[in-house]
Scaffold this active site. Sequence first.
Site, mmCIF file in Angstrom:
data_model
loop_
_atom_site.group_PDB
_atom_site.id
_atom_site.type_symbol
_atom_site.label_atom_id
_atom_site.label_comp_id
_atom_site.label_asym_id
_atom_site.label_seq_id
_atom_site.Cartn_x
_atom_site.Cartn_y
_atom_site.Cartn_z
ATOM 1 N N ARG A 1 0.844 -1.206 0.000
ATOM 2 C CA ARG A 1 0.000 0.000 0.000
ATOM 3 C C ARG A 1 0.874 1.250 0.000
ATOM 4 O O ARG A 1 0.537 2.265 -0.594
ATOM 5 C CB ARG A 1 -0.908 0.001 1.224
ATOM 6 C CG ARG A 1 -1.943 -1.122 1.208
ATOM 7 C CD ARG A 1 -2.785 -1.089 2.473
ATOM 8 N NE ARG A 1 -3.803 -2.136 2.476
ATOM 9 C CZ ARG A 1 -3.627 -3.348 3.001
ATOM 10 N NH1 ARG A 1 -2.459 -3.680 3.533
ATOM 11 N NH2 ARG A 1 -4.608 -4.236 2.982
ATOM 12 N N ASP B 1 -10.746 -4.449 8.035
ATOM 13 C CA ASP B 1 -9.832 -5.432 8.629
ATOM 14 C C ASP B 1 -10.561 -6.338 9.622
ATOM 15 O O ASP B 1 -10.352 -7.559 9.634
ATOM 16 C CB ASP B 1 -8.650 -4.716 9.308
ATOM 17 C CG ASP B 1 -7.795 -3.947 8.300
ATOM 18 O OD1 ASP B 1 -7.728 -4.376 7.133
ATOM 19 O OD2 ASP B 1 -7.202 -2.912 8.670
ATOM 20 N N ARG C 1 -12.799 -8.810 7.774
ATOM 21 C CA ARG C 1 -12.039 -9.973 7.264
ATOM 22 C C ARG C 1 -11.788 -10.967 8.387
ATOM 23 O O ARG C 1 -12.004 -12.177 8.235
ATOM 24 C CB ARG C 1 -10.711 -9.483 6.664
ATOM 25 C CG ARG C 1 -10.934 -8.795 5.329
ATOM 26 C CD ARG C 1 -9.645 -8.285 4.709
ATOM 27 N NE ARG C 1 -9.934 -7.819 3.349
ATOM 28 C CZ ARG C 1 -9.287 -6.834 2.727
ATOM 29 N NH1 ARG C 1 -8.302 -6.202 3.334
ATOM 30 N NH2 ARG C 1 -9.607 -6.499 1.506
ATOM 31 N N HIS D 1 -3.263 0.563 8.619
ATOM 32 C CA HIS D 1 -3.845 -0.371 7.650
ATOM 33 C C HIS D 1 -2.705 -0.918 6.803
ATOM 34 O O HIS D 1 -2.464 -0.501 5.704
ATOM 35 C CB HIS D 1 -4.849 0.385 6.780
ATOM 36 C CG HIS D 1 -5.576 -0.486 5.809
ATOM 37 N ND1 HIS D 1 -6.192 -1.656 6.171
ATOM 38 C CD2 HIS D 1 -5.802 -0.342 4.484
ATOM 39 C CE1 HIS D 1 -6.759 -2.195 5.097
ATOM 40 N NE2 HIS D 1 -6.533 -1.421 4.067
HETATM 41 N N1 LIG Z 1 -8.793 1.719 3.009
HETATM 42 C C1 LIG Z 1 -9.004 0.505 2.534
HETATM 43 O O1 LIG Z 1 -9.204 -0.425 3.288
HETATM 44 C C2 LIG Z 1 -9.030 0.280 1.049
HETATM 45 C C3 LIG Z 1 -9.588 -0.875 0.514
HETATM 46 C C4 LIG Z 1 -9.649 -1.033 -0.886
HETATM 47 C C5 LIG Z 1 -9.111 -0.055 -1.707
HETATM 48 N N2 LIG Z 1 -8.527 1.035 -1.165
HETATM 49 C C6 LIG Z 1 -7.944 2.085 -1.994
HETATM 50 O O2 LIG Z 1 -8.993 2.818 -2.625
HETATM 51 C C7 LIG Z 1 -8.477 3.410 -3.825
HETATM 52 C C8 LIG Z 1 -9.421 3.133 -4.991
HETATM 53 O O3 LIG Z 1 -9.431 1.770 -5.293
HETATM 54 P P1 LIG Z 1 -10.295 1.245 -6.527
HETATM 55 O O4 LIG Z 1 -10.213 -0.232 -6.511
HETATM 56 O O5 LIG Z 1 -11.631 1.897 -6.542
HETATM 57 O O6 LIG Z 1 -9.441 1.807 -7.763
HETATM 58 P P2 LIG Z 1 -9.971 2.141 -9.242
HETATM 59 O O7 LIG Z 1 -8.774 2.307 -10.083
HETATM 60 O O8 LIG Z 1 -11.017 1.154 -9.638
HETATM 61 O O9 LIG Z 1 -10.693 3.559 -9.065
HETATM 62 C C9 LIG Z 1 -10.014 4.730 -8.739
HETATM 63 C C10 LIG Z 1 -10.703 5.856 -9.472
HETATM 64 O O10 LIG Z 1 -10.119 7.101 -9.050
HETATM 65 C C11 LIG Z 1 -10.161 7.949 -10.188
HETATM 66 N N3 LIG Z 1 -9.283 9.100 -9.988
HETATM 67 C C12 LIG Z 1 -7.936 9.179 -10.152
HETATM 68 N N4 LIG Z 1 -7.517 10.424 -9.873
HETATM 69 C C13 LIG Z 1 -8.610 11.143 -9.533
HETATM 70 C C14 LIG Z 1 -8.824 12.483 -9.130
HETATM 71 N N5 LIG Z 1 -7.806 13.341 -9.016
HETATM 72 N N6 LIG Z 1 -10.081 12.881 -8.876
HETATM 73 C C15 LIG Z 1 -11.127 12.032 -8.986
HETATM 74 N N7 LIG Z 1 -10.987 10.749 -9.348
HETATM 75 C C16 LIG Z 1 -9.745 10.310 -9.617
HETATM 76 C C17 LIG Z 1 -9.767 7.039 -11.336
HETATM 77 O O11 LIG Z 1 -10.124 7.599 -12.586
HETATM 78 C C18 LIG Z 1 -10.549 5.774 -11.003
HETATM 79 O O12 LIG Z 1 -11.831 5.750 -11.612
HETATM 80 C C19 LIG Z 1 -7.058 2.834 -3.994
HETATM 81 O O13 LIG Z 1 -6.097 3.752 -3.510
HETATM 82 C C20 LIG Z 1 -7.087 1.589 -3.138
HETATM 83 O O14 LIG Z 1 -5.801 1.215 -2.715
HETATM 84 C C21 LIG Z 1 -8.477 1.220 0.191
#
Ligand SMILES: NC(=O)c1ccc[n+]([C@@H]2O[C@H](COP(=O)([O-])OP(=O)(O)OC[C@H]3O[C@@H](n4cnc5c(N)ncnc54)[C@H](O)[C@@H]3O)[C@@H](O)[C@H]2O)c1
Length: 310
Positions: free
Chosen positions: A88, A148, A151, A175
């Site tokens: 991450r 978390d 899970r 995380h």
């Molecule tokens: N906190 C957690 O437990 C957890 C769990 C899962 C995913 N995540 C994180 O969430 C994030 C998103 O994951 P995802 O699977 O949806 O990814 P994804 O690639 O499917 O979606 C991300 C979206 O963000 C958009 N984006 C990029 N820059 C942008 C901006 N400046 N303004 C607006 N939109 C923008 C992209 O176009 C894309 O559609 C990742 O960083 C991932 O690591 C965190």
Amino acid sequence: MRKKITVVGAGNVGANCAMWIAGKELADVVLVDVVEGVPQGKGLDLLQAGPVNGYDVMISGANDYATTADSDIVIITAGFPRKPGMSRDDLLLANYEVVKTATEQAVKYSPESIIIVVTNPLDAMAQTAFMVSKFPKQRVIGMAGVLDTARFRAFIAQELQVSVENVTAVVLGGHGDTMVPLVRLSSVAGIPLTDLIEESRLKAIVERTQNGGAEIVKYLKTGSAYYAPSAAAVEMAESILKDKKKVLPCCAYLEGEYGINGLYVGVPCKLGAAGIEKIYELKLTAEETAALHKSSNAVKELVEVIKSKM
Ligand SMILES: NC(=O)c1ccc[n+]([C@@H]2O[C@H](COP(=O)([O-])OP(=O)(O)OC[C@H]3O[C@@H](n4cnc5c(N)ncnc54)[C@H](O)[C@@H]3O)[C@@H](O)[C@H]2O)c1
């Protein structure tokens, strides 16, 4: 008046947040993304599922923030997800810029909102949103612990063949691989886990929880988990909008709690209309405290990098 939630990022996590929000009829939703057409298309598609699933919420999409004005909650999911082999933390600099822009824009239009950050590396991104928004700490919250613990609870329920609803679990810390699942304080309908599962099995389940995200990344190859993460973010939003005051593990800004100062770290919080209404300080053993501090030190390293960029 209906409540309003802005979801920044209409990718996997963002679109599924919108879907869960609509399914619960929690609020109207505005999806925002930089990619032209994607938030509009997904918004329209979700709106058209309303008659089938029987929900009455407005869902729209946009590439700018004007229509997000006066949102009660802003969920930030924008950014890049992990690919196999990435941690991450590898996402730090790219996602820092994304979360910074998203926060600036969102708070300009919704200065009274509560921000829930999902983008990774989670703890550092929550801290970014906190610093950029200049909101009080109660109104900037990171989502990690609900996922978390979910899970952990799912694996325990599977192991014992009991309802997931009977399993309560406590996970502290950042995380990441250093998260601290507290076996001692986890139970099944009040029965301590340690009475139900032998030590070596429990250790394996804890390790699987710590690597829960990576396990899914390995299967998916092109992205990371999104159904459970989006459900977790929406559980937090629901507790806030309905003022349910659920006690959930959240990434919160600590000012002395657990001996940690000036950092976003996962701890049990009461989530209500004001955001984080209370942080609970558990009595930890020396070993648990050491594990929590190890985890918070890992967060601190990332935050130092961000602070040098601000
Ligand atoms: N906190 C957690 O437990 C957890 C769990 C899962 C995913 N995540 C994180 O969430 C994030 C998103 O994951 P995802 O699977 O949806 O990814 P994804 O690639 O499917 O979606 C991300 C979206 O963000 C958009 N984006 C990029 N820059 C942008 C901006 N400046 N303004 C607006 N939109 C923008 C992209 O176009 C894309 O559609 C990742 O960083 C991932 O690591 C965190």
